[in-house]
Design an enzyme around this catalytic site. Structure first.
Site, PDB file in Angstrom:
ATOM      1  N   SER A  54       0.867  -1.191  -0.213  1.00 31.33           N
ATOM      2  CA  SER A  54       0.023   0.087  -0.010  1.00 31.33           C
ATOM      3  C   SER A  54       0.961   1.262  -0.055  1.00 31.33           C
ATOM      4  O   SER A  54       1.603   1.443   0.729  1.00 31.33           O
ATOM      5  CB  SER A  54      -0.880   0.077   1.227  1.00 31.33           C
ATOM      6  OG  SER A  54      -1.652   1.202   1.232  1.00 31.33           O
ATOM      7  N   TYR A  67      -3.961   0.421   9.534  1.00 31.13           N
ATOM      8  CA  TYR A  67      -4.062  -0.225   8.160  1.00 31.13           C
ATOM      9  C   TYR A  67      -2.413  -0.045   7.781  1.00 31.13           C
ATOM     10  O   TYR A  67      -2.052  -0.974   7.375  1.00 31.13           O
ATOM     11  CB  TYR A  67      -5.081   0.493   7.220  1.00 31.13           C
ATOM     12  CG  TYR A  67      -4.832   0.136   5.840  1.00 31.13           C
ATOM     13  CD1 TYR A  67      -5.111  -1.215   5.517  1.00 31.13           C
ATOM     14  CD2 TYR A  67      -4.240   0.788   4.969  1.00 31.13           C
ATOM     15  CE1 TYR A  67      -4.846  -1.706   4.120  1.00 31.13           C
ATOM     16  CE2 TYR A  67      -4.028   0.481   3.692  1.00 31.13           C
ATOM     17  CZ  TYR A  67      -4.094  -0.849   3.002  1.00 31.13           C
ATOM     18  OH  TYR A  67      -3.977  -1.423   1.901  1.00 31.13           O
TER      19      TYR A  67
END
Length: 163
Positions: A54, A67
């Site tokens: 990510s 996250y």
């Protein structure tokens, strides 16, 4: 290729629960670890391992602490595996996509959404979100002969955005 993950966004670190932590780290960190481990054991010499990470691991974004920290573990794992598997001529890399239309929390985002309008200016290449094809193209490069000398790297796929 390791490409599993779940997201929790708009959740400040101070509000995150232990249950949320356990779930995200079980899937995003533990899942990536054991997927990459198993793949490495099965790969023949000269193979390629690719992790999908990510862009939130590159630049912090409020509300993504849980996250992004869960995705950071696999980014470091890729670097370690690149060193460990290098003697077998196996390359190990990670792709760090930014906003990808139709993926993750952006599954329902359309060009008319306020989110898209705000973020369009952050993407120098056409002001559009990325597509699954953009990520697939990066994976094709890393899996091919042109990337035979690329290992332990994180490729930011962002349309020119810094995050």
């Amino acid at each position: 290729m390791a490409n599993a993950g779940v997201e929790i966004v708009d959740e400040p670190v101070l509000d995150a629960t232990e249950e949320q932590f356990d779930r995200l780290f079980a899937i995003n960190s533990k899942g990536a670890f054991f997927t990459l481990q198993k793949a490495a054991k099965l790969l023949t010499d000269g193979g390629r391992l690719i992790n999908i990470g990510s862009s939130s691991t590159v630049s912090p974004v409020p509300g993504t602490g849980l996250y992004s920290s869960s995705k950071t573990a696999s980014r470091q794992l890729v670097r370690v595996l690149a060193l460990e598997l290098g003697p077998r001529n196996i390359t190990v890399n990670t792709i760090l996509p930014t906003v990808i239309a139709g993926a993750g929390v952006f599954t329902q985002v359309t060009e008319d959404d306020e989110f898209h309008q705000v973020n369009a200016g952050m993407r120098p290449l056409g002001g559009r979100p990325g597509t699954p094809e953009d990520v697939a193209d990066a994976a094709e490069y890393l899996a091919g002969d042109l990337a035979a000398w690329v290992s332990g790297q994180a490729l930011l796929v962002s349309g020119g955005a810094v995050q």
